[in-house]
Write a protein that holds these residues in place. Structure first.
Motif, PDB file in Angstrom:
ATOM      1  N   GLU A  35       0.784  -1.207   0.051  1.00 11.04           N
ATOM      2  CA  GLU A  35       0.074   0.055  -0.062  1.00 11.04           C
ATOM      3  C   GLU A  35       0.849   1.234  -0.018  1.00 11.04           C
ATOM      4  O   GLU A  35       2.111   1.276   0.384  1.00 11.04           O
ATOM      5  N   PHE A  36       0.207   2.316  -0.382  1.00 11.16           N
ATOM      6  CA  PHE A  36       1.022   3.592  -0.279  1.00 11.16           C
ATOM      7  C   PHE A  36      -0.038   4.665  -0.048  1.00 11.16           C
ATOM      8  O   PHE A  36      -0.883   4.877  -0.726  1.00 11.16           O
ATOM      9  N   VAL A  75      -2.264  -1.132  -3.373  1.00  9.05           N
ATOM     10  CA  VAL A  75      -1.360  -1.306  -4.570  1.00  9.05           C
ATOM     11  C   VAL A  75      -1.827  -2.504  -5.090  1.00  9.05           C
ATOM     12  O   VAL A  75      -1.586  -3.673  -4.606  1.00  9.05           O
ATOM     13  N   ALA A  76      -2.303  -2.369  -6.646  1.00  8.82           N
ATOM     14  CA  ALA A  76      -2.818  -3.693  -7.185  1.00  8.82           C
ATOM     15  C   ALA A  76      -1.595  -4.271  -8.185  1.00  8.82           C
ATOM     16  O   ALA A  76      -1.612  -5.387  -8.354  1.00  8.82           O
ATOM     17  N   LYS A  77      -0.770  -3.104  -8.581  1.00  8.02           N
ATOM     18  CA  LYS A  77       0.454  -3.757  -9.661  1.00  8.02           C
ATOM     19  C   LYS A  77       1.588  -2.932  -9.181  1.00  8.02           C
ATOM     20  O   LYS A  77       1.443  -1.612  -9.131  1.00  8.02           O
ATOM     21  N   THR A  78       2.760  -3.290  -9.497  1.00 12.22           N
ATOM     22  CA  THR A  78       3.921  -2.579  -9.428  1.00 12.22           C
ATOM     23  C   THR A  78       4.457  -2.558 -10.944  1.00 12.22           C
ATOM     24  O   THR A  78       4.642  -3.724 -11.193  1.00 12.22           O
ATOM     25  N   GLY A 102      11.740   3.759 -13.563  1.00  4.69           N
ATOM     26  CA  GLY A 102      11.193   4.144 -12.065  1.00  4.69           C
ATOM     27  C   GLY A 102      10.352   3.386 -11.520  1.00  4.69           C
ATOM     28  O   GLY A 102      10.364   2.054 -11.623  1.00  4.69           O
ATOM     29  N   LEU A 103       9.653   3.987 -10.567  1.00  2.20           N
ATOM     30  CA  LEU A 103       8.640   2.927  -9.850  1.00  2.20           C
ATOM     31  C   LEU A 103       7.131   3.565 -10.082  1.00  2.20           C
ATOM     32  O   LEU A 103       7.020   4.655  -9.885  1.00  2.20           O
ATOM     33  N   GLN A 104       6.471   2.712 -10.527  1.00  2.33           N
ATOM     34  CA  GLN A 104       4.883   2.936 -10.979  1.00  2.33           C
ATOM     35  C   GLN A 104       4.132   1.866 -10.195  1.00  2.33           C
ATOM     36  O   GLN A 104       4.261   0.879  -9.996  1.00  2.33           O
ATOM     37  N   LEU A 105       3.342   2.690  -9.187  1.00  2.00           N
ATOM     38  CA  LEU A 105       2.161   1.713  -8.484  1.00  2.00           C
ATOM     39  C   LEU A 105       0.892   2.145  -8.986  1.00  2.00           C
ATOM     40  O   LEU A 105       0.411   3.114  -9.222  1.00  2.00           O
ATOM     41  N   ILE A 106       0.357   1.065  -9.251  1.00  2.00           N
ATOM     42  CA  ILE A 106      -1.035   1.187  -9.810  1.00  2.00           C
ATOM     43  C   ILE A 106      -2.082   0.652  -8.756  1.00  2.00           C
ATOM     44  O   ILE A 106      -1.948  -0.499  -8.353  1.00  2.00           O
ATOM     45  N   TRP A 127      -2.916   5.778 -10.561  1.00  8.26           N
ATOM     46  CA  TRP A 127      -1.478   5.511 -10.340  1.00  8.26           C
ATOM     47  C   TRP A 127      -0.724   6.779 -10.132  1.00  8.26           C
ATOM     48  O   TRP A 127      -1.140   7.743 -10.212  1.00  8.26           O
ATOM     49  N   VAL A 128       0.452   6.131  -9.725  1.00 10.34           N
ATOM     50  CA  VAL A 128       1.661   7.280  -9.422  1.00 10.34           C
ATOM     51  C   VAL A 128       2.979   6.671  -9.956  1.00 10.34           C
ATOM     52  O   VAL A 128       3.369   5.386  -9.908  1.00 10.34           O
ATOM     53  N   LEU A 129       3.922   7.561 -10.425  1.00 10.81           N
ATOM     54  CA  LEU A 129       5.034   6.998 -10.983  1.00 10.81           C
ATOM     55  C   LEU A 129       5.968   8.070 -10.558  1.00 10.81           C
ATOM     56  O   LEU A 129       5.680   9.354 -10.635  1.00 10.81           O
ATOM     57  N   MET A 130       7.519   7.612 -10.109  1.00 11.21           N
ATOM     58  CA  MET A 130       8.251   8.507  -9.473  1.00 11.21           C
ATOM     59  C   MET A 130       9.401   8.103 -10.114  1.00 11.21           C
ATOM     60  O   MET A 130       9.711   6.892 -10.224  1.00 11.21           O
TER      61      MET A 130
END
Length: 468
Positions: free
Chosen positions: A407-408, A413-416, A421-425, A431-434
């Protein structure tokens, strides 16, 4: 004096003029490019061009001088030339590649050197790594600044490039638009290209900021919402159908609706993808970078086609174009190309496609976007945030981005996705991408959600996590 490190990011080697980007560095990078090209062909021919930035013509002549000295035949574009035009010239003239002095949309204090291969597209990582390795093994060339040639074979790429655009754009449809367009060149080298081809086809175009200004009005040559205030005023005053803008080297686009409101590049990509599939008869998918809107995925589902996700960087589009897998290649940072065109971003093409779409559909871009959301069954609102971090925080970030998350910030979090970089869906589709930028010393946060406020909250939560 310490020798500069020459590193090619997502689109070439860039740096602050006189600090990171210098004449000795350009000579060394050009020597390395010559060594790379001549490793596979004894007498290669390269095109050399430049944008409108400070010292760009002089850097270009320096690069051309060094390349010729190291065994390359040079064809030179003496006037500021858009990146997509140079890409087309490589393909059309069957050249072995090209060197372009440009820092694209970066702030005015930057310049850069970009190498493109014989396919016209940005060099792939294995090529730029070889150039970097060769450059690292060379000493800085301290040849006096004045010793640069200006007797190269000249090339005027205009007519062939315009002929290519006439294959890509339905000017018979565009010229039936009931109104005029406004164009902002933001002092870059799109001036005399986008406005010229529109007027050549009988369109009325009001153009601004077409003259060279190496400070770019102090705002930089990025056609972003905040930088297009003069164009917004012009669109409203002239009651234009849309405001069209290109960046410093005309490979990126910026679009305003008829009321002067900025239309996100992500939304333009979704609209144009849908329009191409409706009008061209192509049953093909789309390429998008990991940082680009999932609206493209929704349009693909609507039409029953595939989406190809790649790392950030337009160099990954070329192979998909060559294999004829995609109708559109796009990046959220306002990069676009289409089937049959170049494996390179083309802001001129993008603006023309938007103008054609407006003429064909007879509706504002806002109305078209609302209709697209209705057709795909949901809304997509992306946000990008740039963070300038202290060196200590930035140094620790790569390790932190390797962490695993269930979780974030309270979201499951359903998918990484670690494509770049790091995307959390998350389980609701947001979603977020860093990821660290490949062209500037910043960390970028990208988010997308069904409502703007939710995307903004997600971006703030990501910022808080990075900076804690």
């Amino acid at each position: 004096m310490t020798k500069q490190t020459i590193h090619f990011g997502t689109s070439g080697w860039r740096g602050v003029i006189a600090d990171d980007f210098t004449f000795p560095g350009v000579r060394r990078a050009s020597t390395a490019v010559a060594g790379h090209v001549r490793a596979s062909k004894k007498s290669p021919t390269l095109i050399v061009g430049h944008d409108t930035r400070f010292f760009s013509p002089e850097f270009a002549r320096t690069a051309a001088t060094v390349l010729r000295k190291n065994g390359c035949r040079i064809v030179f574009c003496p006037e500021p030339t858009p990146t997509p035009v140079l890409a087309h010239a490589i393909i059309h003239n069957k050249l072995d590649g090209g060197v372009n002095i440009t820092a694209s949309h970066n702030p005015a204090e930057y310049n850069g050197l970009k190498f493109s291969g014989p396919d016209g597209g940005p060099a792939l990582p294995e090529i730029t790594k070889d150039i970097e390795k060769r450059a690292a093994a060379l000493p800085d060339d301290e040849t006096p600044f004045q010793e640069m040639a200006d007797d190269f074979e000249r090339l005027d790429p205009r007519a062939p490039y315009f002929a290519q655009l006439e294959k890509m754009i339905r000017f018979d449809v565009l010229t039936k638009a009931k109104g005029n367009f406004a164009y902002d060149a933001v002092h870059g080298c799109g001036a005399g290209w986008l406005d010229r081809i529109l007027t050549d086809h009988g369109m009325t175009v009001e153009s601004i900021r077409t003259k060279r200004d190496v400070l770019f009005d102090g705002s930089g040559p990025d056609p972003s919402d905040e930088n297009l205030a003069p164009l917004k005023k012009l669109v409203v005053e002239k009651k234009a159908l849309a405001g069209l803008a290109t960046d410093g080297d005309a490979d990126r686009f910026g679009i305003l609706d008829r009321d002067g409101s900025f239309v996100q590049p992500n939304h333009i990509l979704g609209l144009v993808f849908d329009y191409l599939l409706e009008t061209r008869g192509w049953k093909l998918g789309a390429q998008r970078s990991v940082a680009t809107t999932h609206l493209i995925d929704a349009v693909a589902r609507l039409h029953g086609v595939k989406v190809y996700e790649t790392p950030v960087g337009f160099k990954y589009v070329g192979p998909l174009l060559r294999e004829d897998k995609i109708a559109l290649g796009g990046e959220e940072s306002a990069g676009m190309t289409i089937r049959g065109h170049l494996p390179e971003k083309d802001g001129i093409l993008a603006c023309l496609l938007v103008a054609e779409m407006i003429a064909a559909r007879g509706a504002s871009l806002g109305d078209q976007l609302r209709e697209l959301f209705r057709k795909v069954g949901g809304e997509y609102w992306p946000i990008r945030m740039n963070l300038h971090l202290p060196a200590e925080t930035q140094a620790k970030l790569p390790e932190r981005l390797r962490e695993n998350f269930s979780e974030f910030a309270g979201r499951k979090v359903a998918k990484t996705d670690r494509t770049d970089g790091l995307q959390l869906i998350f389980d609701d589709g947001s979603w977020v991408l860093m990821r660290p930028s490949g062209t500037e010393p910043v960390v970028r946060i990208y988010t997308e959600a069904a409502k703007p406020a939710a995307a903004e909250k997600l971006a703030e939560d990501a910022r808080a996590w990075i900076t804690k």
